[in-house]
Design a protein around this motif. Structure first.
Motif, PDB file in Angstrom:
ATOM      1  N   GLN A 168      -0.536 -17.084  -0.290  1.00 15.86           N
ATOM      2  CA  GLN A 168       0.422 -16.292  -1.057  1.00 15.86           C
ATOM      3  C   GLN A 168       1.682 -17.010  -0.563  1.00 15.86           C
ATOM      4  O   GLN A 168       2.351 -16.623  -0.253  1.00 15.86           O
ATOM      5  CB  GLN A 168      -0.192 -14.707  -0.265  1.00 15.86           C
ATOM      6  CG  GLN A 168      -0.972 -14.161  -1.047  1.00 15.86           C
ATOM      7  CD  GLN A 168      -1.153 -12.612  -0.719  1.00 15.86           C
ATOM      8  OE1 GLN A 168      -2.241 -12.099  -0.180  1.00 15.86           O
ATOM      9  NE2 GLN A 168      -0.467 -11.798  -1.640  1.00 15.86           N
ATOM     10  N   PRO A 169       2.359 -16.966  -2.383  1.00 20.71           N
ATOM     11  CA  PRO A 169       3.162 -16.915  -1.724  1.00 20.71           C
ATOM     12  C   PRO A 169       4.704 -15.435  -1.698  1.00 20.71           C
ATOM     13  O   PRO A 169       4.086 -15.008  -1.601  1.00 20.71           O
ATOM     14  CB  PRO A 169       4.261 -17.711  -3.438  1.00 20.71           C
ATOM     15  CG  PRO A 169       3.233 -17.752  -4.284  1.00 20.71           C
ATOM     16  CD  PRO A 169       1.324 -17.036  -3.298  1.00 20.71           C
ATOM     17  N   LYS A 170       5.638 -16.055  -1.614  1.00 23.21           N
ATOM     18  CA  LYS A 170       6.104 -14.770  -1.095  1.00 23.21           C
ATOM     19  C   LYS A 170       6.370 -14.218  -2.490  1.00 23.21           C
ATOM     20  O   LYS A 170       7.233 -14.016  -3.565  1.00 23.21           O
ATOM     21  CB  LYS A 170       7.927 -15.386  -0.526  1.00 23.21           C
ATOM     22  CG  LYS A 170       9.347 -14.024   0.160  1.00 23.21           C
ATOM     23  CD  LYS A 170      10.119 -14.932   0.349  1.00 23.21           C
ATOM     24  CE  LYS A 170      10.885 -14.108   1.443  1.00 23.21           C
ATOM     25  NZ  LYS A 170      12.427 -14.817   1.478  1.00 23.21           N
ATOM     26  N   ASP A 171       6.716 -12.483  -1.709  1.00 23.42           N
ATOM     27  CA  ASP A 171       7.183 -11.685  -2.892  1.00 23.42           C
ATOM     28  C   ASP A 171       6.029 -11.439  -3.744  1.00 23.42           C
ATOM     29  O   ASP A 171       6.244 -10.247  -4.590  1.00 23.42           O
ATOM     30  CB  ASP A 171       8.346 -12.129  -3.741  1.00 23.42           C
ATOM     31  CG  ASP A 171       9.472 -12.200  -3.368  1.00 23.42           C
ATOM     32  OD1 ASP A 171       9.242 -11.328  -1.986  1.00 23.42           O
ATOM     33  OD2 ASP A 171      10.272 -12.511  -3.462  1.00 23.42           O
ATOM     34  N   GLY A 216       3.093 -11.353   0.790  1.00 24.00           N
ATOM     35  CA  GLY A 216       2.534 -12.555   0.827  1.00 24.00           C
ATOM     36  C   GLY A 216       4.026 -12.950   2.513  1.00 24.00           C
ATOM     37  O   GLY A 216       5.164 -13.444   1.596  1.00 24.00           O
ATOM     38  N   SER A 217       3.624 -14.389   3.207  1.00 26.08           N
ATOM     39  CA  SER A 217       4.407 -14.861   3.840  1.00 26.08           C
ATOM     40  C   SER A 217       5.329 -13.876   4.244  1.00 26.08           C
ATOM     41  O   SER A 217       6.280 -13.872   5.618  1.00 26.08           O
ATOM     42  CB  SER A 217       5.626 -15.016   3.450  1.00 26.08           C
ATOM     43  OG  SER A 217       5.166 -16.181   2.603  1.00 26.08           O
ATOM     44  N   ALA A 218       4.735 -13.279   4.863  1.00 25.87           N
ATOM     45  CA  ALA A 218       5.245 -11.847   5.869  1.00 25.87           C
ATOM     46  C   ALA A 218       3.750 -11.556   7.119  1.00 25.87           C
ATOM     47  O   ALA A 218       4.208 -10.843   7.591  1.00 25.87           O
ATOM     48  CB  ALA A 218       4.937 -10.310   5.306  1.00 25.87           C
ATOM     49  N   GLY A 219       3.556 -12.165   7.074  1.00 20.36           N
ATOM     50  CA  GLY A 219       2.198 -12.275   8.585  1.00 20.36           C
ATOM     51  C   GLY A 219       1.615 -11.482   8.845  1.00 20.36           C
ATOM     52  O   GLY A 219       1.153 -10.668   9.684  1.00 20.36           O
ATOM     53  N   TYR A 240      -4.908 -15.402   1.959  1.00 16.32           N
ATOM     54  CA  TYR A 240      -3.486 -14.671   1.766  1.00 16.32           C
ATOM     55  C   TYR A 240      -2.452 -15.858   2.260  1.00 16.32           C
ATOM     56  O   TYR A 240      -1.424 -15.501   1.895  1.00 16.32           O
ATOM     57  CB  TYR A 240      -3.639 -13.012   2.938  1.00 16.32           C
ATOM     58  CG  TYR A 240      -2.257 -13.505   3.622  1.00 16.32           C
ATOM     59  CD1 TYR A 240      -1.532 -12.349   3.158  1.00 16.32           C
ATOM     60  CD2 TYR A 240      -2.068 -13.419   5.018  1.00 16.32           C
ATOM     61  CE1 TYR A 240      -0.611 -11.343   3.121  1.00 16.32           C
ATOM     62  CE2 TYR A 240      -0.593 -12.971   5.622  1.00 16.32           C
ATOM     63  CZ  TYR A 240      -0.273 -11.711   5.061  1.00 16.32           C
ATOM     64  OH  TYR A 240       1.299 -12.124   4.661  1.00 16.32           O
ATOM     65  N   LEU A 241      -2.884 -16.427   3.862  1.00 10.24           N
ATOM     66  CA  LEU A 241      -1.725 -17.035   3.951  1.00 10.24           C
ATOM     67  C   LEU A 241      -1.347 -18.282   2.889  1.00 10.24           C
ATOM     68  O   LEU A 241      -0.469 -18.746   3.150  1.00 10.24           O
ATOM     69  CB  LEU A 241      -2.337 -18.004   5.085  1.00 10.24           C
ATOM     70  CG  LEU A 241      -2.579 -17.811   6.486  1.00 10.24           C
ATOM     71  CD1 LEU A 241      -3.673 -18.597   7.737  1.00 10.24           C
ATOM     72  CD2 LEU A 241      -2.022 -16.456   7.262  1.00 10.24           C
ATOM     73  N   TYR A 260      -1.397 -22.033  -7.044  1.00  8.04           N
ATOM     74  CA  TYR A 260      -2.197 -20.911  -5.382  1.00  8.04           C
ATOM     75  C   TYR A 260      -3.933 -21.388  -5.875  1.00  8.04           C
ATOM     76  O   TYR A 260      -4.520 -21.792  -4.674  1.00  8.04           O
ATOM     77  CB  TYR A 260      -1.861 -19.572  -5.665  1.00  8.04           C
ATOM     78  CG  TYR A 260      -2.224 -18.808  -5.292  1.00  8.04           C
ATOM     79  CD1 TYR A 260      -2.568 -18.876  -3.507  1.00  8.04           C
ATOM     80  CD2 TYR A 260      -3.411 -17.566  -5.528  1.00  8.04           C
ATOM     81  CE1 TYR A 260      -2.837 -17.467  -3.020  1.00  8.04           C
ATOM     82  CE2 TYR A 260      -3.964 -17.142  -4.749  1.00  8.04           C
ATOM     83  CZ  TYR A 260      -4.178 -16.667  -3.230  1.00  8.04           C
ATOM     84  OH  TYR A 260      -4.654 -15.371  -2.621  1.00  8.04           O
ATOM     85  N   GLU A 273       3.337 -20.993 -10.321  1.00  4.66           N
ATOM     86  CA  GLU A 273       2.942 -20.439  -9.290  1.00  4.66           C
ATOM     87  C   GLU A 273       1.767 -20.263  -8.926  1.00  4.66           C
ATOM     88  O   GLU A 273       0.713 -20.469  -8.113  1.00  4.66           O
ATOM     89  CB  GLU A 273       4.138 -19.268  -8.977  1.00  4.66           C
ATOM     90  CG  GLU A 273       3.861 -19.391  -7.802  1.00  4.66           C
ATOM     91  CD  GLU A 273       5.032 -17.993  -7.217  1.00  4.66           C
ATOM     92  OE1 GLU A 273       5.945 -18.208  -7.123  1.00  4.66           O
ATOM     93  OE2 GLU A 273       5.194 -17.224  -7.496  1.00  4.66           O
TER      94      GLU A 273
END
Length: 371
Positions: A196-199, A158-161, A193-194, A231, A227
């Motif tokens: 999704q929280p980080k990690d 998540g948050s990794a583009g 996907y977009l 989502y 969390e």
């Protein structure tokens, strides 16, 4: 010995033991309690195994066990990889029978994985998982199994583009089964996907050609029930997130939940109403060489927590607790093997705003590499 070398060696050895998974599975009846899989149901699995190559046993295979239903039935799952004896079997089937839908789909996926101009192998590696509806088919023919890819080589975080990675996997699966991904489905997958929280990570992608059309996404690594509920709200999941919070909170009172995961179904109109929850008591990493291995008591706390749920069949749960065993040495016609058995995960299914099902996914795997 490297894992790929061990798998290839085991496949070669298994070719001396028989031709089909049925030839192997009929030796394993004593390892499977009739409380979990009954005699009639085992015969159904053997019948499916008669259509599959014995070489599949060199990678994990196993059963989906419905713990909420006292009926001793199961679905059957196998893994295979491109460039192996198992892959060659399906290529031969596809060439000899153009109506063999399963073989046609598998070879299309493997062609994409092995294509020089595709990034697919860099993301998912060479492995494909198949899930055959047997016990859950309810007498309705579901000839073609569910197909799953896991981004184990390049995890999708998540948050990794990594929208392009997500799109590539979904496009590959959907095109292989003959579907055309429409703009609504594509939009919902991208949003999944977009949002999704980080990690968190998108752990697997699946399609079920013989079921109602949907794209199954498994998102793992949520740290709290808040969390995961945020989502689901962002995606517009039509269920009540308060039920999700209550289920997770109930289990957290009984056992240490490290992370949690959500299985969602993407449809043209949005996210489907059924939600699969995976409560993680032991963090797993796909690229870890010991990914499939558990200690003999690792699952005991969660099974104890699950035993307090009224929907669970206690006799099945008791038998499930003994599924995880020490490696077992077996002697075949031409080789000595080690058999590993374990629990991969347990999924809680929320339907109609209630916890309706609990499914255990158990595995076996054989290895002739005894070094």
């Amino acid at each position: 010995m490297e894992i790929d070398e061990a798998v290839n060696l085991t496949q070669d050895r298994l070719a001396d033991e028989g031709e089909t998974m049925r030839d192997l599975l009929h030796h394993f009846r004593n390892f499977v309690s009739p409380t979990l899989i009954g005699e009639t149901e085992w015969a159904d699995i053997l019948s499916r195994g008669n259509t599959l190559p014995i070489s599949l046993a060199a990678l994990p295979f196993g059963f989906e066990l419905p713990l909420q239903d006292p009926k001793p039935q199961a679905d059957f799952g196998v893994s295979l990889a491109s460039g192996t004896l198992s892959a060659e079997f399906f290529y031969e089937c596809a060439q000899n029978n153009s109506k063999d839908s399963t073989a046609q789909i598998i070879t299309q996926i493997f062609d994409q994985i092995e294509s020089e101009d595709s990034d697919l192998q860099e993301i998912v590696g060479r492995k494909l998982m198949l899930e055959y509806d047997i016990g859950s088919a309810n007498e309705v023919a579901r000839e073609v199994p569910g197909m799953f890819l896991r981004p184990g080589e390049r995890p999708i975080i998540g948050s990794a583009g990594q929208v392009d990675d997500v799109s590539l996997i979904v496009d590959s699966l959907v095109s292989s089964v003959g579907w055309n991904l429409d703009e609504h489905e594509r939009m919902h997958v991208r949003r999944a996907y977009l949002a999704q929280p980080k990690d968190t990570r998108m752990d697997s992608f699946g399609v079920f050609p013989s079921r109602e059309r949907s794209i199954r996404l498994a998102i793992m690594g949520f740290k709290t029930q808040t969390e995961i509920c945020n989502y689901l709200n962002t995606l517009g999941w039509p269920g009540e997130t308060s039920v999700v919070e209550e289920v997770i909170s109930r289990f957290k009172e009984r056992v240490n939940i490290v992370r949690s995961g959500a299985n969602i179904d993407v449809r043209q109109q949005g996210i489907g109403p059924t939600l699969g929850l995976t409560l993680i008591v032991k963090q797993r990493y796909t690229k870890d060489s010991r990914y499939w291995l558990d200690g003999l008591t690792d699952w005991d706390p969660f099974l104890d927590a699950l035993s307090r749920e009224a929907l669970v069949d206690q006799a099945k749960l008791h038998e499930l607790a003994s599924w995880v065993t020490k490696p077992t040495t077996l002697f075949g016609k031409s080789a000595r093997y080690v058999l590993l058995r374990g629990i991969h995960h347990i999924k809680l299914v929320i339907e109609d705003n209630q916890l309706r099902k609990a499914k255990a996914y158990v595995f076996m795997v054989l290895s002739a590499a005894l070094s």
